[in-house]
Design a protein around this motif. Structure first.
Motif, PDB file in Angstrom:
ATOM      1  N   HIS A   1       2.792  55.524  12.916  1.00 41.95           N
ATOM      2  CA  HIS A   1       2.661  55.078  11.526  1.00 41.95           C
ATOM      3  C   HIS A   1       2.859  56.190  10.518  1.00 41.95           C
ATOM      4  O   HIS A   1       2.893  55.942   9.319  1.00 41.95           O
ATOM      5  N   LEU A   2       2.935  57.426  10.989  1.00 41.68           N
ATOM      6  CA  LEU A   2       3.163  58.543  10.057  1.00 41.68           C
ATOM      7  C   LEU A   2       4.510  58.376   9.368  1.00 41.68           C
ATOM      8  O   LEU A   2       5.490  57.970   9.995  1.00 41.68           O
ATOM      9  N   GLU A   3       4.539  58.754   8.092  1.00 37.12           N
ATOM     10  CA  GLU A   3       5.757  58.606   7.285  1.00 37.12           C
ATOM     11  C   GLU A   3       6.945  59.370   7.877  1.00 37.12           C
ATOM     12  O   GLU A   3       8.067  58.903   7.887  1.00 37.12           O
ATOM     13  N   VAL A   4       6.657  60.577   8.430  1.00 35.70           N
ATOM     14  CA  VAL A   4       7.734  61.456   8.896  1.00 35.70           C
ATOM     15  C   VAL A   4       8.265  61.069  10.272  1.00 35.70           C
ATOM     16  O   VAL A   4       9.306  61.551  10.699  1.00 35.70           O
ATOM     17  N   VAL A   5       7.526  60.200  10.985  1.00 30.10           N
ATOM     18  CA  VAL A   5       7.884  59.931  12.379  1.00 30.10           C
ATOM     19  C   VAL A   5       8.864  58.772  12.490  1.00 30.10           C
ATOM     20  O   VAL A   5       8.689  57.730  11.866  1.00 30.10           O
ATOM     21  N   ASP A   6       9.906  59.014  13.301  1.00 30.75           N
ATOM     22  CA  ASP A   6      10.890  57.979  13.558  1.00 30.75           C
ATOM     23  C   ASP A   6      10.407  57.093  14.712  1.00 30.75           C
ATOM     24  O   ASP A   6      10.300  55.892  14.576  1.00 30.75           O
ATOM     25  N   ARG A   7      10.105  57.754  15.834  1.00 26.22           N
ATOM     26  CA  ARG A   7       9.594  57.029  16.999  1.00 26.22           C
ATOM     27  C   ARG A   7       8.509  57.854  17.677  1.00 26.22           C
ATOM     28  O   ARG A   7       8.541  59.072  17.659  1.00 26.22           O
ATOM     29  N   ALA A   8       7.559  57.144  18.332  1.00 25.48           N
ATOM     30  CA  ALA A   8       6.585  57.815  19.188  1.00 25.48           C
ATOM     31  C   ALA A   8       6.438  56.991  20.452  1.00 25.48           C
ATOM     32  O   ALA A   8       6.388  55.763  20.380  1.00 25.48           O
ATOM     33  N   ALA A   9       6.429  57.672  21.598  1.00 26.90           N
ATOM     34  CA  ALA A   9       6.342  56.950  22.863  1.00 26.90           C
ATOM     35  C   ALA A   9       5.170  57.447  23.690  1.00 26.90           C
ATOM     36  O   ALA A   9       4.898  58.642  23.737  1.00 26.90           O
TER      37      ALA A   9
ATOM     38  N   ILE B   1      12.688  55.068  26.332  1.00 24.29           N
ATOM     39  CA  ILE B   1      14.097  55.259  26.709  1.00 24.29           C
ATOM     40  C   ILE B   1      14.950  55.708  25.530  1.00 24.29           C
ATOM     41  O   ILE B   1      15.920  56.431  25.706  1.00 24.29           O
ATOM     42  N   TYR B   2      14.531  55.333  24.320  1.00 23.53           N
ATOM     43  CA  TYR B   2      15.316  55.766  23.154  1.00 23.53           C
ATOM     44  C   TYR B   2      15.122  57.259  22.905  1.00 23.53           C
ATOM     45  O   TYR B   2      16.063  57.996  22.640  1.00 23.53           O
ATOM     46  N   ILE B   3      13.863  57.702  22.983  1.00 18.13           N
ATOM     47  CA  ILE B   3      13.579  59.110  22.694  1.00 18.13           C
ATOM     48  C   ILE B   3      14.189  60.026  23.749  1.00 18.13           C
ATOM     49  O   ILE B   3      14.718  61.089  23.444  1.00 18.13           O
TER      50      ILE B   3
ATOM     51  N   GLY C   1      19.518  44.099  32.169  1.00 20.78           N
ATOM     52  CA  GLY C   1      18.125  43.681  32.047  1.00 20.78           C
ATOM     53  C   GLY C   1      17.597  43.976  30.665  1.00 20.78           C
ATOM     54  O   GLY C   1      18.354  44.091  29.715  1.00 20.78           O
ATOM     55  N   ARG C   2      16.270  44.143  30.588  1.00 22.69           N
ATOM     56  CA  ARG C   2      15.660  44.317  29.262  1.00 22.69           C
ATOM     57  C   ARG C   2      14.683  45.476  29.262  1.00 22.69           C
ATOM     58  O   ARG C   2      14.278  45.990  30.306  1.00 22.69           O
ATOM     59  N   ASN C   3      14.336  45.879  28.057  1.00 26.04           N
ATOM     60  CA  ASN C   3      13.335  46.917  27.842  1.00 26.04           C
ATOM     61  C   ASN C   3      11.947  46.272  27.988  1.00 26.04           C
ATOM     62  O   ASN C   3      11.822  45.051  28.098  1.00 26.04           O
ATOM     63  N   PHE C   4      10.894  47.100  27.969  1.00 20.41           N
ATOM     64  CA  PHE C   4       9.532  46.548  27.938  1.00 20.41           C
ATOM     65  C   PHE C   4       9.316  45.853  26.600  1.00 20.41           C
ATOM     66  O   PHE C   4       9.900  46.242  25.591  1.00 20.41           O
ATOM     67  N   ILE C   5       8.456  44.826  26.613  1.00 24.20           N
ATOM     68  CA  ILE C   5       8.086  44.172  25.349  1.00 24.20           C
ATOM     69  C   ILE C   5       6.576  44.282  25.190  1.00 24.20           C
ATOM     70  O   ILE C   5       5.879  44.710  26.121  1.00 24.20           O
ATOM     71  N   ASP C   6       6.064  43.921  24.013  1.00 28.00           N
ATOM     72  CA  ASP C   6       4.635  44.101  23.720  1.00 28.00           C
ATOM     73  C   ASP C   6       3.734  43.446  24.765  1.00 28.00           C
ATOM     74  O   ASP C   6       2.742  44.034  25.188  1.00 28.00           O
ATOM     75  N   GLN C   7       4.117  42.241  25.213  1.00 28.74           N
ATOM     76  CA  GLN C   7       3.278  41.558  26.204  1.00 28.74           C
ATOM     77  C   GLN C   7       3.175  42.356  27.498  1.00 28.74           C
ATOM     78  O   GLN C   7       2.125  42.390  28.124  1.00 28.74           O
TER      79      GLN C   7
ATOM     80  N   HIS D   1       1.685  48.353  45.549  1.00 29.69           N
ATOM     81  CA  HIS D   1       1.632  47.287  44.545  1.00 29.69           C
ATOM     82  C   HIS D   1       3.015  46.703  44.338  1.00 29.69           C
ATOM     83  O   HIS D   1       4.015  47.408  44.420  1.00 29.69           O
ATOM     84  N   LYS D   2       3.013  45.431  44.053  1.00 30.61           N
ATOM     85  CA  LYS D   2       4.272  44.708  43.913  1.00 30.61           C
ATOM     86  C   LYS D   2       4.711  44.696  42.450  1.00 30.61           C
ATOM     87  O   LYS D   2       3.888  44.519  41.546  1.00 30.61           O
ATOM     88  N   PHE D   3       6.014  44.924  42.224  1.00 32.68           N
ATOM     89  CA  PHE D   3       6.539  44.919  40.860  1.00 32.68           C
ATOM     90  C   PHE D   3       7.813  44.101  40.789  1.00 32.68           C
ATOM     91  O   PHE D   3       8.556  44.022  41.770  1.00 32.68           O
ATOM     92  N   THR D   4       8.077  43.545  39.611  1.00 29.29           N
ATOM     93  CA  THR D   4       9.333  42.838  39.391  1.00 29.29           C
ATOM     94  C   THR D   4      10.264  43.732  38.576  1.00 29.29           C
ATOM     95  O   THR D   4       9.854  44.319  37.577  1.00 29.29           O
ATOM     96  N   VAL D   5      11.497  43.833  39.034  1.00 28.54           N
ATOM     97  CA  VAL D   5      12.463  44.661  38.307  1.00 28.54           C
ATOM     98  C   VAL D   5      12.959  43.894  37.095  1.00 28.54           C
ATOM     99  O   VAL D   5      13.458  42.771  37.220  1.00 28.54           O
ATOM    100  N   ILE D   6      12.803  44.510  35.891  1.00 26.11           N
ATOM    101  CA  ILE D   6      13.290  43.835  34.684  1.00 26.11           C
ATOM    102  C   ILE D   6      14.490  44.544  34.072  1.00 26.11           C
ATOM    103  O   ILE D   6      15.179  44.006  33.221  1.00 26.11           O
ATOM    104  N   GLY D   7      14.735  45.792  34.505  1.00 24.21           N
ATOM    105  CA  GLY D   7      15.873  46.503  33.901  1.00 24.21           C
ATOM    106  C   GLY D   7      16.357  47.637  34.787  1.00 24.21           C
ATOM    107  O   GLY D   7      15.620  48.136  35.642  1.00 24.21           O
ATOM    108  N   VAL D   8      17.622  48.001  34.571  1.00 27.74           N
ATOM    109  CA  VAL D   8      18.204  49.148  35.282  1.00 27.74           C
ATOM    110  C   VAL D   8      18.856  50.052  34.232  1.00 27.74           C
ATOM    111  O   VAL D   8      19.521  49.565  33.309  1.00 27.74           O
ATOM    112  N   LEU D   9      18.632  51.379  34.379  1.00 27.97           N
ATOM    113  CA  LEU D   9      19.180  52.333  33.399  1.00 27.97           C
ATOM    114  C   LEU D   9      20.585  52.771  33.783  1.00 27.97           C
ATOM    115  O   LEU D   9      20.952  52.765  34.960  1.00 27.97           O
TER     116      LEU D   9
END
Ligand SMILES: Nc1ncnc2c1ncn2[C@@H]1O[C@H](COP(=O)(O)OP(=O)(O)OP(=O)(O)O)[C@@H](O)[C@H]1O
Ligand SMILES: [Mg+2]
Lengths: 222, 420
Positions: free
Chosen positions: B101-109, B139-141, B149-155, B190-198
């Motif tokens: 939320h800082l004014e100067v920041v473009d992205r934070a991960a 991934i952007y930073i 596939g897709r990136n992570f989403i909020d959910q 642990h089991k995971f579902t693949v949602i994206g490939v880089l």
């Protein structure tokens, strides 16, 4: 005035603080084209005199006129210049450089005279031919006999076409027959009009010259 | 005497004592060879490091509990420091939100590193060396791109879903020609579902950048994070990647960031930061300091070698002058001036050292080439190093040749002729 004229040449060596007089007032005159021998017993100062005449050394006192120029006043570079252009040395022990060919030995005085390399080579070969050793041009001095080496040395002495040839015991290291061949060569040079001074204590050598200068204890006798 | 004749005379003089000439120049060869190869390697290292750091992105700030570069300090002091670091409070997801939320920041991960482990799909398995819990910004930073596939989403983040994005190497190894999207893999039980490939990114500093497995940060913390385990308190502690807006100067941005974190962590004005803002710029300046240190040491070694080599040259030239006394006399008798003799011997020693320098340059080149082939360093020889190497070796020949050459030229021709 003569080609060579010395007035009262004195040479004193310093040996461990002791003064050794080698020349005690030598006055001689040698004309252009003369064939002279300098004779005397060992240690009489023959070589010393010849070194001064050849501008390799300077007298302690006295004057030496070469072509009317008082050489005793000249600096070292000018003396080197005279040795290069006007004088050819022939030594008893030949004094050729062992690592280079006979041809290159003959070329040596010309390299210091700035003769271009092609011209140098041409003239050196010509001179070796004159002394009858063209076929040994690409050998080294260590690969030829004493008589041949002395002929290469004479060719070298002639390289810059000097007016004066100075030879110190040129036959001293050679047998009689080879020595005679060398003397024949000098005679030939003399007939071409060159001034030749031969230092020797061998009467057979001096007999063949036109004039004998005798020296004893650093002084000219009679 | 012409230059050519001089050169030939020198060559003949040296040829007569081949072995001695070579041994004498050894110092020069080693000196020049060392410098040339070191310069080449450092030059290659520079190019490499700059390319690597350029890739990390000099604009990214890593907010972490420890500083990347700590210079100086005794061992006990260091140990104390690390103990203190391990006791520091972790950064949090709320910190990520506040920073973004800082004014100067473009992205934070957010970034939660996870211990490496095996991932399996049916009969295939692969070691995953870079595993992390993160969010949709990462991934952007870090400069990755989605291939499919897709990136992570909020959910994904809020619910801590068991989904993963795979680097191309992992995807390829596990799935070969199959389409990974929607398939299930098992990672450390642990089991995971693949949602994206880089998309493939290649290699960097011996690291395979495509050997990467990403999951939601919440999932990672739920399944793998163990605060009682010391590595998770220091090396594997939670960190935040920050990128400022393009028009924000790095310094100003870092200042804002620091102030925000100090406030959030409740530090008093007299307390030191209990966190660190790391940038690759810091690595770069530390690297520069290091290489300039190496460079100075190298110059010292080289000068020493050159001086030792030079003294060797002087020694051998003195021997040579004595041995060739008669030659000097002969040359003088046929008309050489003192200057001619001086030049002859001076030229000879310069010739000797320059040839040594040339061999040294060649040797350096060979070493640099070997390093180039055998290591990932792209060693390359800058042309100036060759010129400097040759220049210095010639200068050594000139300097250390003066005394012997002068001695030769001062000889008395008659005494020299009489020398046996
Ligand atoms: N460099 C020197 N230092 C000291 N004394 C010397 C030196 N050169 C020559 N002498 C002395 O000067 C004298 C003359 O020597 P010089 O060599 O001229 O004699 P020479 O007539 O050529 O003798 P030789 O027939 O044996 O060659 C000798 O007594 C010699 O010892
Ligand atoms: Mg004598």
């Amino acid at each position: 005035m003569s080609l060579i004229k010395t007035v009262d040449l004195v040479k004193i060596y310093q040996l461990d603080g002791v003064e050794v007089p080698a020349l005690r007032g030598v006055s001689i005159e040698i004309e252009e084209g003369e064939y002279v021998s300098i004779m005397g017993p060992s240690g009489s100062g023959k070589s010393t005199l010849m070194h001064i005449l050849g501008c390799l050394d300077r007298p302690t006192s006295g004057q030496y006129f070469l072509e009317r120029q008082d050489v005793s006043l000249l600096d070292e570079d000018s003396l080197a210049e005279i040795r290069k252009r006007k004088i050819g040395f022939v030594f008893q022990s030949f004094n050729l450089l062992p690592r280079i060919t006979n041809l290159e030995n003959v070329e040596l005085p010309m390299t210091y005279a700035g003769v271009p390399s092609k011209e140098r080579r041409r003239r050196a070969l010509e001179l070796l031919e004159k002394v009858g050793l063209k076929h040994r041009a690409y050998h080294r001095p260590t690969e030829i006999s004493g008589g041949e080496a002395q002929r290469v040395a004479i060719a070298r002495a002639l390289a810059n076409n000097p007016r004066i040839i100075l030879a110190d015991e040129p036959t001293g290291n050679l047998d009689t027959k080879t020595g005679e061949e060398i003397m024949n060569l000098f005679e030939e040079l003399h007939s071409e009009g060159r001034t030749i001074i031969v230092v020797t204590h061998d009467p057979e050598v001096s007999e063949r010259t036109k004039r004998i200068i005798r020296i004893r204890d650093g002084k000219i006798v009679e | 005497m012409s230059l050519w004749t001089l050169l030939k005379t020198s060559y003949l003089g040296l040829r007569a004592n081949k072995l001695r000439s070579i041994l004498t120049t050894l110092g020069i060869i080693i000196g020049v060879g060392t410098v040339i190869s070191m310069v080449s390697i450092i030059d290659g290292m520079n190019k490499y490091v700059y390319s690597v750091l350029g890739d990390i992105g000099t604009k990214t700030v890593y907010v972490q509990k420890w500083k990347w570069i700590i210079i100086g300090g005794s061992q006990s002091k260091m140990r104390k420091l690390w103990r203190e670091v391990s006791r520091r409070r972790d950064l949090t997801m709320d910190d990520v939100k506040a920073i973004s939320h800082l004014e100067v920041v473009d992205r934070a991960a957010a970034f939660q590193p996870i211990f490496s482990g095996k991932a399996k799909y049916r009969s295939n398995s692969v070691d995953c060396n870079n595993v992390a819990g993160t969010d949709d910004q990462y991934i952007y930073i870090s400069g990755y791109e989605l291939d499919k596939g897709r990136n992570f989403i909020d959910q994904d983040i809020q619910l801590g879903r068991r989904v993963v994005i795979l680097g191309s190497y992992i995807a390829k190894t596990l799935f070969e020609d199959e389409d990974p999207l929607g398939k299930s893999i098992v990672f450390k039980g642990h089991k995971f579902t693949v949602i994206g490939v880089l998309k493939p990114k290649g290699e960097l500093m011996g690291n395979n950048l495509d050997d990467i497995l990403l999951m939601p940060v919440t999932t990672a913390r739920k399944f793998y994070y163990n605060p009682r385990w010391r590595p998770y308190r220091v090396w594997y502690s939670f960190r935040i990647l920050v990128k400022f807006k393009d028009d924000v100067p790095m310094k100003a941005g870092m200042k804002m960031l620091e102030n925000l974190l100090r406030v959030r962590r409740g530090l008093r004005f007299d307390q030191d930061d209990d966190f660190a803002l790391n940038t690759s710029e810091m690595l770069l300046s530390a690297y520069k300091k290091l290489t300039s240190g190496i460079f100075i040491a190298m110059v010292g070694i080289a000068s020493l070698a050159l001086i030792v080599g030079g003294i060797g040259i002087m020694n051998i030239m003195l021997v040579s002058v004595t041995e060739r006394t008669r030659e000097i006399g002969i040359r003088m008798a046929v008309g050489a001036k003192r200057r001619d003799i001086l030049y002859q011997f001076l030229f000879e020693s310069i010739f000797l050292t320059t040839v040594g320098g040339l061999i040294g340059v060649f040797l350096g080149l060979v070493i640099a080439k070997a390093v180039d082939i055998a290591t990932p360093l792209p060693a390359s020889m800058p042309i100036w190093s060759v010129i400097v190497g040759l220049g210095f070796s010639s200068a050594v020949g000139l300097f250390f040749g003066i005394y012997p050459a002068n001695k030769a030229s001062k000889m008395d021709p008659i005494e020299a002729l009489r020398y046996e």
